[in-house]
Design an enzyme around this catalytic site. Structure first.
Site, PDB file in Angstrom:
ATOM      1  N   LYS A 133     -11.749  -3.164  -7.412  1.00 42.13           N
ATOM      2  CA  LYS A 133     -12.928  -2.364  -7.080  1.00 42.13           C
ATOM      3  C   LYS A 133     -14.159  -2.766  -7.890  1.00 42.13           C
ATOM      4  O   LYS A 133     -14.881  -3.671  -7.514  1.00 42.13           O
ATOM      5  CB  LYS A 133     -12.611  -0.873  -7.190  1.00 42.13           C
ATOM      6  CG  LYS A 133     -11.700  -0.376  -6.053  1.00 42.13           C
ATOM      7  CD  LYS A 133     -11.684   1.112  -5.944  1.00 42.13           C
ATOM      8  CE  LYS A 133     -10.725   1.624  -4.873  1.00 42.13           C
ATOM      9  NZ  LYS A 133     -11.116   1.271  -3.501  1.00 42.13           N
ATOM     10  N   ASP A 136      -1.539   1.300 -12.031  1.00 35.33           N
ATOM     11  CA  ASP A 136      -2.531   0.990 -11.001  1.00 35.33           C
ATOM     12  C   ASP A 136      -3.854   1.626 -11.409  1.00 35.33           C
ATOM     13  O   ASP A 136      -4.030   2.843 -11.323  1.00 35.33           O
ATOM     14  CB  ASP A 136      -2.049   1.527  -9.654  1.00 35.33           C
ATOM     15  CG  ASP A 136      -3.024   1.260  -8.514  1.00 35.33           C
ATOM     16  OD1 ASP A 136      -4.194   0.941  -8.788  1.00 35.33           O
ATOM     17  OD2 ASP A 136      -2.617   1.397  -7.343  1.00 35.33           O
ATOM     18  N   PHE A 181      -1.225   6.385  -3.988  1.00 36.74           N
ATOM     19  CA  PHE A 181      -1.808   5.457  -3.021  1.00 36.74           C
ATOM     20  C   PHE A 181      -2.032   4.125  -3.722  1.00 36.74           C
ATOM     21  O   PHE A 181      -2.707   4.052  -4.750  1.00 36.74           O
ATOM     22  CB  PHE A 181      -3.138   5.981  -2.468  1.00 36.74           C
ATOM     23  CG  PHE A 181      -3.758   5.063  -1.450  1.00 36.74           C
ATOM     24  CD1 PHE A 181      -3.425   5.190  -0.110  1.00 36.74           C
ATOM     25  CD2 PHE A 181      -4.638   4.067  -1.823  1.00 36.74           C
ATOM     26  CE1 PHE A 181      -3.974   4.343   0.843  1.00 36.74           C
ATOM     27  CE2 PHE A 181      -5.193   3.211  -0.885  1.00 36.74           C
ATOM     28  CZ  PHE A 181      -4.855   3.346   0.457  1.00 36.74           C
TER      29      PHE A 181
END
Length: 403
Positions: A250, A221, A136
């Site tokens: 984040k 990632d 994802f």
């Protein structure tokens, strides 16, 4: 049935919301450490960290102070001008990531992935991007093209061409797929949304070797795994990897929206106008990020995540439930795979004061703030054990009532 009522806040938000989110029947208004409080004054142990944003915990006065002080000096400054906070943050980030000496700032994880994809195609002159099954990487069109789950992809097809997906932790499959047309391979060191699957060390090193051999770039990632989450500052550092592009976001700015791509020497020099971001690297977010990095290092939160994660994993493994298929993770990024859907159990845990996430249909994902205490982790494990002990039908009914 649940005793929670629909508040005025919830009624207003329900009336005007986009409809893109499954809303939980609580209104959160305050946080401190690993605790959250709703508008009724009820507290919850937060094992979501706002989808991995609140690594430092909630209510950090150092972050609030840094934001307030910078807001009075200068909030916005595009990268067409130099800025003191941005320059300092660039230096501090690159010290933490040896071999990655250039930084592009943006506002989110999906933006960082979009940028990395563009930089890879530009640097290599190639078009193909290889991603992994269960991976994802975001919901904007380029990042979505790298994301595997069809429920995210199908409503928006056709997506960006040139993307293929291969099985994760399968080096032979990647070896067969990677070619002279491959610009980059993008993967997560620990797959988050896909079910909390850590990469095998030999697989991860093999991916890097193949990229070097075939002239492709390696995009790691770390939007969710970065900044101490897995027990090191970055998850790739567990395995002595050297990514060509590192995507972070984040928890980077202590809760403010911020993303970045760090780049190594195999990434071609970028020229003005190839890409950009109006808000990327703004002084407010940079000041918050600098404060966040100071806290991470001063309190040695990566080491805390390693220690607490090992403690929590052991505590979870003491649960004797026939519903548990597997427990896996790294640091304080932990998944409990069940033999049935997790939604009813998440609702039951929420009713009992514990907030957690799903990762697919049958994995409960725990992403607590790195400052969480062992006593709180004990309570989380006890709560999970309690709800798993309910009869399946009762759990399903309770989950439906509390949803």
């Amino acid at each position: 049935m649940s005793t929670l009522t629909i508040s005025t806040t919830q009624a207003i938000e329900a009336r005007h919301t986009s409809g893109l989110y499954n809303k939980q029947p609580i209104t959160l208004v305050r946080g401190e450490g690993a605790w959250l409080w709703d508008e009724q004054g009820r507290n919850y142990i937060d094992c979501t960290s706002g989808q991995g944003v609140a690594n430092l915990g909630h209510g950090r006065i150092e972050i609030a102070r840094a934001i307030a002080e910078q807001a009075q000096r200068l909030i916005t400054c595009p990268e067409t001008f130099y800025n003191d906070q941005r320059a300092a943050l660039m230096e501090e980030l690159t010290v933490l990531t040896p071999g990655l000496d250039r930084v592009f700032f943006c506002n989110s994880g999906t933006e960082s992935v979009e940028a990395a994809i563009k930089f890879s195609r530009y640097s290599t002159g190639r078009k193909q991007i290889i991603a992994t099954m269960r991976g994802f990487h975001g919901r904007t069109m380029g990042a979505l093209s790298a994301t595997w789950n069809k429920k995210y992809r199908e409503p928006f097809e056709p997506l960006v061409p040139g993307f293929i997906h291969v099985p994760y932790n399968n080096l032979e499959a990647l070896q067969a797929a990677i070619s002279e047309e491959t610009a980059a391979v993008i993967l997560e060191v620990v797959q988050g949304e896909g079910g909390v699957y850590p990469g095998d060390p030999e697989y991860l090193r093999g991916v890097q070797a193949l990229c070097r051999e075939r002239g492709a770039l390696l995009i790691i990632d770390e939007v969710q795994t970065g900044f101490g989450r897995t027990g090191r500052m970055f998850a790739y550092q567990h395995y002595d990897l050297q990514p060509d592009l590192l995507c972070v976001a984040k928890s980077l700015a202590g809760g403010l929206p911020m993303g970045a791509v760090l780049m190594g020497e195999r990434v071609r020099a970028l020229s003005p106008g190839l890409h950009g971001s109006t808000f990327g690297g703004n002084p407010l977010a940079c000041a918050a990020a600098r404060a966040a990095l100071r806290i991470l290092q001063r309190e040695d939160l990566p080491a805390q995540a390693a220690r607490k994660g090992a403690y929590f994993m052991e505590r979870l493994r003491q649960i004797r439930s026939p519903l548990i298929r597997e427990i896996r993770g790294l640091g304080l990024m932990i998944g409990v795979e069940l033999k049935q859907k997790v939604a009813p159990f998440l609702a039951l845990m929420q009713e009992r004061g514990v907030l957690a996430l799903s990762a697919g249909l049958n994995v409960i994902r725990f992403l607590p703030p790195l400052v969480i205490r062992e006593a709180q982790l004990d309570r989380v494990a006890e709560t999970l054990e309690e709800v798993l002990a309910l009869e399946p039908v009762a759990a399903e009914e309770a989950g439906e009532n509390g949803r």
